[in-house]
Enzyme design. Structure first.
Site, PDB file in Angstrom:
ATOM      1  N   LYS A  59     -20.730  34.914  32.534  1.00 54.24           N
ATOM      2  CA  LYS A  59     -21.829  35.307  33.440  1.00 54.24           C
ATOM      3  C   LYS A  59     -23.039  34.423  33.188  1.00 54.24           C
ATOM      4  O   LYS A  59     -23.650  33.889  34.114  1.00 54.24           O
ATOM      5  CB  LYS A  59     -22.216  36.754  33.203  1.00 54.24           C
ATOM      6  N   ASN A  60     -23.372  34.231  31.905  1.00 58.79           N
ATOM      7  CA  ASN A  60     -24.602  33.532  31.580  1.00 58.79           C
ATOM      8  C   ASN A  60     -24.478  32.020  31.645  1.00 58.79           C
ATOM      9  O   ASN A  60     -25.448  31.315  31.373  1.00 58.79           O
ATOM     10  CB  ASN A  60     -25.110  33.987  30.212  1.00 58.79           C
ATOM     11  N   ILE A 118     -34.063  40.521  18.973  1.00 61.74           N
ATOM     12  CA  ILE A 118     -34.283  39.766  20.207  1.00 61.74           C
ATOM     13  C   ILE A 118     -35.030  40.580  21.266  1.00 61.74           C
ATOM     14  O   ILE A 118     -36.011  40.129  21.836  1.00 61.74           O
ATOM     15  CB  ILE A 118     -32.942  39.252  20.786  1.00 61.74           C
ATOM     16  N   ARG A 147     -30.876  39.267  36.588  1.00 61.29           N
ATOM     17  CA  ARG A 147     -31.785  38.371  35.877  1.00 61.29           C
ATOM     18  C   ARG A 147     -31.625  36.943  36.339  1.00 61.29           C
ATOM     19  O   ARG A 147     -32.581  36.190  36.399  1.00 61.29           O
ATOM     20  CB  ARG A 147     -31.480  38.445  34.363  1.00 61.29           C
ATOM     21  N   ASP A 205     -26.197  40.576  22.727  1.00 63.80           N
ATOM     22  CA  ASP A 205     -25.338  41.242  23.725  1.00 63.80           C
ATOM     23  C   ASP A 205     -24.145  41.941  23.078  1.00 63.80           C
ATOM     24  O   ASP A 205     -23.490  42.744  23.729  1.00 63.80           O
ATOM     25  CB  ASP A 205     -24.843  40.238  24.768  1.00 63.80           C
ATOM     26  N   CYS A 262     -31.137  43.612  32.842  1.00 66.59           N
ATOM     27  CA  CYS A 262     -31.106  44.842  32.059  1.00 66.59           C
ATOM     28  C   CYS A 262     -32.500  45.205  31.577  1.00 66.59           C
ATOM     29  O   CYS A 262     -33.300  44.347  31.219  1.00 66.59           O
ATOM     30  CB  CYS A 262     -30.189  44.669  30.846  1.00 66.59           C
ATOM     31  N   ARG A 270     -39.076  41.672  28.160  1.00 76.47           N
ATOM     32  CA  ARG A 270     -38.417  40.605  28.949  1.00 76.47           C
ATOM     33  C   ARG A 270     -39.458  39.757  29.664  1.00 76.47           C
ATOM     34  O   ARG A 270     -39.441  39.583  30.881  1.00 76.47           O
ATOM     35  CB  ARG A 270     -37.415  41.194  29.935  1.00 76.47           C
ATOM     36  N   ARG A 297     -21.955  44.608  36.532  1.00 74.59           N
ATOM     37  CA  ARG A 297     -22.813  43.423  36.626  1.00 74.59           C
ATOM     38  C   ARG A 297     -22.238  42.274  35.815  1.00 74.59           C
ATOM     39  O   ARG A 297     -22.358  41.105  36.177  1.00 74.59           O
ATOM     40  CB  ARG A 297     -24.230  43.733  36.113  1.00 74.59           C
TER      41      ARG A 297
HETATM   42  C1  LIG Z   1     -28.886  35.645  32.675  1.00 78.08           C
HETATM   43  C2  LIG Z   1     -28.865  35.426  31.196  1.00 78.08           C
HETATM   44  O1  LIG Z   1     -28.574  34.345  30.710  1.00 78.08           O
HETATM   45  N1  LIG Z   1     -29.201  36.507  30.434  1.00 78.08           N
HETATM   46  C3  LIG Z   1     -29.149  36.374  28.985  1.00 78.08           C
HETATM   47  C4  LIG Z   1     -30.426  35.737  28.482  1.00 78.08           C
HETATM   48  O2  LIG Z   1     -31.498  36.543  28.890  1.00 78.08           O
HETATM   49  P1  LIG Z   1     -32.989  35.915  28.773  1.00 78.08           P
HETATM   50  O3  LIG Z   1     -32.946  34.481  29.062  1.00 78.08           O
HETATM   51  O4  LIG Z   1     -33.877  36.764  29.574  1.00 78.08           O
HETATM   52  O5  LIG Z   1     -33.285  36.118  27.246  1.00 78.08           O
HETATM   53  P2  LIG Z   1     -34.350  35.284  26.425  1.00 78.08           P
HETATM   54  O6  LIG Z   1     -33.577  34.504  25.421  1.00 78.08           O
HETATM   55  O7  LIG Z   1     -35.256  34.553  27.336  1.00 78.08           O
HETATM   56  O8  LIG Z   1     -35.206  36.481  25.849  1.00 78.08           O
HETATM   57  C5  LIG Z   1     -35.116  36.871  24.537  1.00 78.08           C
HETATM   58  C6  LIG Z   1     -36.470  37.424  24.141  1.00 78.08           C
HETATM   59  O9  LIG Z   1     -37.456  36.424  24.415  1.00 78.08           O
HETATM   60  C7  LIG Z   1     -38.551  36.999  25.103  1.00 78.08           C
HETATM   61  N2  LIG Z   1     -39.101  36.042  26.064  1.00 78.08           N
HETATM   62  C8  LIG Z   1     -38.252  35.347  26.864  1.00 78.08           C
HETATM   63  C9  LIG Z   1     -38.763  34.472  27.802  1.00 78.08           C
HETATM   64  C10 LIG Z   1     -40.160  34.318  27.910  1.00 78.08           C
HETATM   65  O10 LIG Z   1     -40.683  33.542  28.728  1.00 78.08           O
HETATM   66  N3  LIG Z   1     -40.984  35.040  27.086  1.00 78.08           N
HETATM   67  C11 LIG Z   1     -40.482  35.906  26.155  1.00 78.08           C
HETATM   68  O11 LIG Z   1     -41.235  36.554  25.436  1.00 78.08           O
HETATM   69  C12 LIG Z   1     -37.970  38.190  25.831  1.00 78.08           C
HETATM   70  O12 LIG Z   1     -38.970  39.167  26.073  1.00 78.08           O
HETATM   71  C13 LIG Z   1     -36.897  38.672  24.885  1.00 78.08           C
HETATM   72  O13 LIG Z   1     -37.477  39.591  23.990  1.00 78.08           O
HETATM   73  O14 LIG Z   1     -30.372  35.663  27.058  1.00 78.08           O
HETATM   74  C14 LIG Z   1     -30.292  36.944  26.410  1.00 78.08           C
HETATM   75  C15 LIG Z   1     -30.318  36.714  24.917  1.00 78.08           C
HETATM   76  O15 LIG Z   1     -29.186  35.975  24.550  1.00 78.08           O
HETATM   77  C16 LIG Z   1     -29.043  37.685  26.853  1.00 78.08           C
HETATM   78  O16 LIG Z   1     -29.081  39.006  26.360  1.00 78.08           O
HETATM   79  C17 LIG Z   1     -28.948  37.736  28.380  1.00 78.08           C
HETATM   80  O17 LIG Z   1     -27.627  38.176  28.766  1.00 78.08           O
HETATM   81  C1  LIG Z   2     -29.102  41.359  29.141  1.00 79.77           C
HETATM   82  C2  LIG Z   2     -28.006  40.959  29.729  1.00 79.77           C
HETATM   83  O1  LIG Z   2     -27.957  40.380  30.969  1.00 79.77           O
HETATM   84  P1  LIG Z   2     -29.149  40.009  31.925  1.00 79.77           P
HETATM   85  O2  LIG Z   2     -30.037  39.028  31.191  1.00 79.77           O
HETATM   86  O3  LIG Z   2     -28.429  39.376  33.068  1.00 79.77           O
HETATM   87  O4  LIG Z   2     -29.864  41.271  32.244  1.00 79.77           O
HETATM   88  C3  LIG Z   2     -26.668  41.050  29.127  1.00 79.77           C
HETATM   89  O5  LIG Z   2     -25.796  40.241  29.591  1.00 79.77           O
HETATM   90  O6  LIG Z   2     -26.461  41.889  28.242  1.00 79.77           O
END
Ligand SMILES: CC(=O)N[C@H]1[C@@H](OP(=O)(O)OP(=O)(O)OC[C@H]2O[C@@H](n3ccc(=O)[nH]c3=O)[C@H](O)[C@@H]2O)O[C@H](CO)[C@@H](O)[C@@H]1O
Ligand SMILES: C=C(OP(=O)(O)O)C(=O)O
Length: 430
Positions: free
Chosen positions: A27-28, A339, A100, A317, A124, A129, A409
Site C-alpha cells: 500500500k505504502n 512514532i 493518507r 504499523d 488513520c 499526524r 483500506r
Molecule cells: C501512506 C503511507 O505511506 N502511510 C505510512 C506513513 O505515514 P506518514 O508518512 O504520515 O508517517 P510519517 O513518517 O510522516 O509520520 C510519523 C510521525 O511524524 C510526524 N510528522 C510527519 C510529517 C510531518 O510533516 N510532521 C510530523 O510531525 C507525524 O505526526 C507522526 O507522528 O508512514 C507511517 C510510519 O511508517 C506509516 O504508519 C503509514 O502507513
Molecule cells: C497509518 C497507516 O496508514 P495511513 O498512513 O495510510 O493512514 C497504516 O498503514 O497503518
C-alpha cells in the site's frame, strides 16, 4: 466498494492456520507511485502487483477527479494511468479525506498545474499526524502556502507553486511520505535539492526506483541524505510494486497466534527489520526457502519488549498486531510507541476480549498470558483492525469486528486469504 455501508468481520477462533499465502503489493509503495505517475505529461504508466485495497480505489477516483485517466484491472492487479490531461488542482474532501496517500498527489499538481488545493487529507487517526515537514519543504522551494476556512468550517490549504527551485530541505524526523513528497517535488524543480534526514523505508526506495526509471536524477536513497537534480520532464514507465512488508508481518503473526505454520510468497525477511528479531525472540521460526518464507511457532510465546522506530527499526504499523500476539505470551510485554502519539486505541478493544493491558501515554504493558474470548469490537484504524482479526483467530468463540472498512483500506481479500489457510472468518457488508 463498501463506502456508506458498514463492513463487519466475523471470526471464530481456535483453528491453526496452514498453507500458502500470497503477500499483496505494498500500500505504502503503490500510493506514492500513483502520485509519481501523475508527473508524466505524456504516455501511460503501468503499475503491476497493485494491491486491491480501498486506498487504491480511492486513489483511482482521486486521479480521475483531477483529470487523469486511470484503469484498475483487478484480476490482473494492474493499474494503467494516463496523466496527459490533468485539469483540476483540487483534491476534493469527499475522496482525499478517506486516505493518507491523497497528499502524495501534491507534487504532481504543483508541477503540472502550478498549484494544489487540498480540501482534506485522510489516513488513520493516530494522533497529530502533522504535515509541517511537507509544507516547509515546498515553501523552501519557492511555493506559497495559505489556508482558508470553507463554509463548513473545514480548512482548505492552497499551495501555489511559483517557479519551484531546488534547495536544502529537511525532515525533523525521517517522515515516510514527507520524504517521498519532497523527492517528487524536487524531481522537476530547477536546480539541485538536498533532503536531509530522509526516511529509509523500503517503500521510499521503491518510489525512488520508479522515479529514476521515469528519468529523475536521484542519489543517496537509503542513506538519509537524498540529492535530486531537477529535470525537464518525467516519462511514463512500467513498474512492479514491491511486496507489502506489513501485510507479510500480519500473516507471520497469524501463524504465531494460531500455532500453525505458513508459507509466505512475496515476503522479504529483511523488510521486516527488527520485527523479525522480536518475533524470533517470542518463539517464531523463520525458514527462507528460496523465494518462499516459511513461518511457524515452535513453542509457547515468550513476552517481548518493543520500541517502534523508523525503518529498519520495529515498524509502527506492526505495533498493534504484536500487542494482540503479546496477550498470549507467558509474562508481561512492554510496548513503547515512538512514532505516533495516538496509536493505543486497540488496548481498549482487546480488553473487551479479556486482555489485561495497562496504557500510560505512549507506553503499554501487556500482561500475559490471557485467554481471549470472542466479543464485539471496533477497528479504530487499519492496523487496529489487523490486530483484532489476529486476536479473533486465537479467541474462544466468535469475534465481530465493526468498522471493517479500515481493515479493507490496507489489506486485500483478508477473509478469502485467511479462509484458504483454514480460518473461520467472513466479511459482511450491510
Ligand atoms: C501512506 C503511507 O505511506 N502511510 C505510512 C506513513 O505515514 P506518514 O508518512 O504520515 O508517517 P510519517 O513518517 O510522516 O509520520 C510519523 C510521525 O511524524 C510526524 N510528522 C510527519 C510529517 C510531518 O510533516 N510532521 C510530523 O510531525 C507525524 O505526526 C507522526 O507522528 O508512514 C507511517 C510510519 O511508517 C506509516 O504508519 C503509514 O502507513
Ligand atoms: C497509518 C497507516 O496508514 P495511513 O498512513 O495510510 O493512514 C497504516 O498503514 O497503518
Amino acid at each position: 466498494m463498501s463506502m456508506g455501508h458498514e463492513v463487519r468481520y466475523r471470526v471464530r477462533g481456535g483453528r491453526q492456520l496452514h498453507g500458502t499465502v500470497f503477500v499483496q503489493g505494498a500500500k505504502n509503495a503503490v500510493l506514492p507511485m500513483i502520485g509519481a505517475s501523475l508527473m508524466a505529461s505524456k504516455g501511460r504508466t503501468v503499475l503491476r502487483n497493485v494491491p486491491i485495497i480501498e486506498d487504491v480505489q480511492r486513489a483511482v477516483e482521486l486521479a480521475r477527479a483531477i483529470g487523469a485517466k486511470a484503469e484498475l484491472h483487478e484480476t490482473e492487479r494492474t493499474l494503467v494511468i494516463d496523466a496527459s490531461t490533468l485539469s483540476s488542482p483540487v483534491l476534493p474532501a469527499d475522496i482525499a479525506s478517506r486516505f493518507r496517500g491523497s497528499f502524495l498527489f501534491v507534487p504532481a499538481l504543483l508541477h503540472r498545474l502550478g498549484e494544489a488545493v487540498i480540501e482534506g487529507v485522510g489516513g488513520c487517526n493516530l494522533g497529530s499526524r502533522n504535515l509541517d515537514f511537507h509544507y516547509n519543504g515546498f515553501k523552501r522551494m519557492g511555493a506559497t502556502v495559505t489556508e482558508q476556512v470553507a463554509d463548513n468550517g473545514d480548512g482548505i490549504i492552497h499551495i501555489k507553486a511559483g517557479d519551484l527551485r531546488g534547495g536544502t530541505l529537511y525532515c525533523d524526523t525521517p517522515s515516510h511520505t514527507g520524504t517521498e513528497n519532497l523527492i517528487m517535488a524536487a524531481a522537476l524543480a530547477r536546480g539541485t535539492t538536498l533532503i536531509k534526514n530522509a526516511a529509509l523505508e523500503p517503500e521510499v526506495l521503491d518510489n525512488i526506483a520508479i522515479l529514476q526509471a521515469m528519468g529523475a536524477k536521484i542519489s543517496g536513497g537509503g542513506t538519509g541524505f537524498v540529492t535530486v537534480e531537477g529535470v525537464e520532464e518525467l516519462t511514463a514507465v512500467e513498474h512492479t510494486v514491491m511486496p507489502d512488508r506489513i501485510d507479510a508481518g500480519v500473516f507471520v503473526m497469524a501463524a504465531a497466534i494460531s500455532g500453525g505454520d505458513l508459507n509466505l510468497v512475496g515476503a522479504t525477511l529483511e523488510h521486516l527489520g527488527v520485527a523479525a528479531d522480536k518475533l524470533e525472540q517470542m518463539g517464531v521460526e523463520f525458514h527462507q526457502q528460496g523465494a518462499v518464507l516459511q513461518v511457524r511457532r515452535n513453542r509457547t510465546l515468550r513476552p517481548i519488549n518493543v520500541i517502534t522506530d523508523e525503518y529498519p527499526g520495529f515498524a509502527t504499523d506492526l505495533q498493534s498486531p504484536i500487542m494482540a500476539l503479546s496477550c498470549l505470551a507467558e509474562g508481561p510485554s512492554y510496548i513503547y510507541e515512538r512514532i505516533f502519539d495516538g496509536r493505543f486505541k486497540l488496548a481498549g478493544e482487546l480488553a473487551k476480549m479479556g486482555a489485561d493491558i495497562e496504557v500510560d501515554g505512549n507506553r503499554a504493558k501487556v500482561n500475559g498470558p490471557r485467554g481471549l474470548r470472542g466479543a464485539e469490537v471496533e477497528a479504530h484504524d487499519l492496523r487496529c483492525g489487523s490486530a483484532l482479526v489476529l486476536a479473533g483467530l486465537a479467541a474462544e468463540g466468535e469475534t465481530t469486528i465493526t468498522s471493517g472498512y479500515y481493515l479493507d483500506r490496507g489489506h486485500a481479500h483478508t477473509a478469502e486469504r485467511l479462509s484458504q489457510l483454514g480460518a473461520d472468518i467472513a466479511r459482511e457488508v450491510g
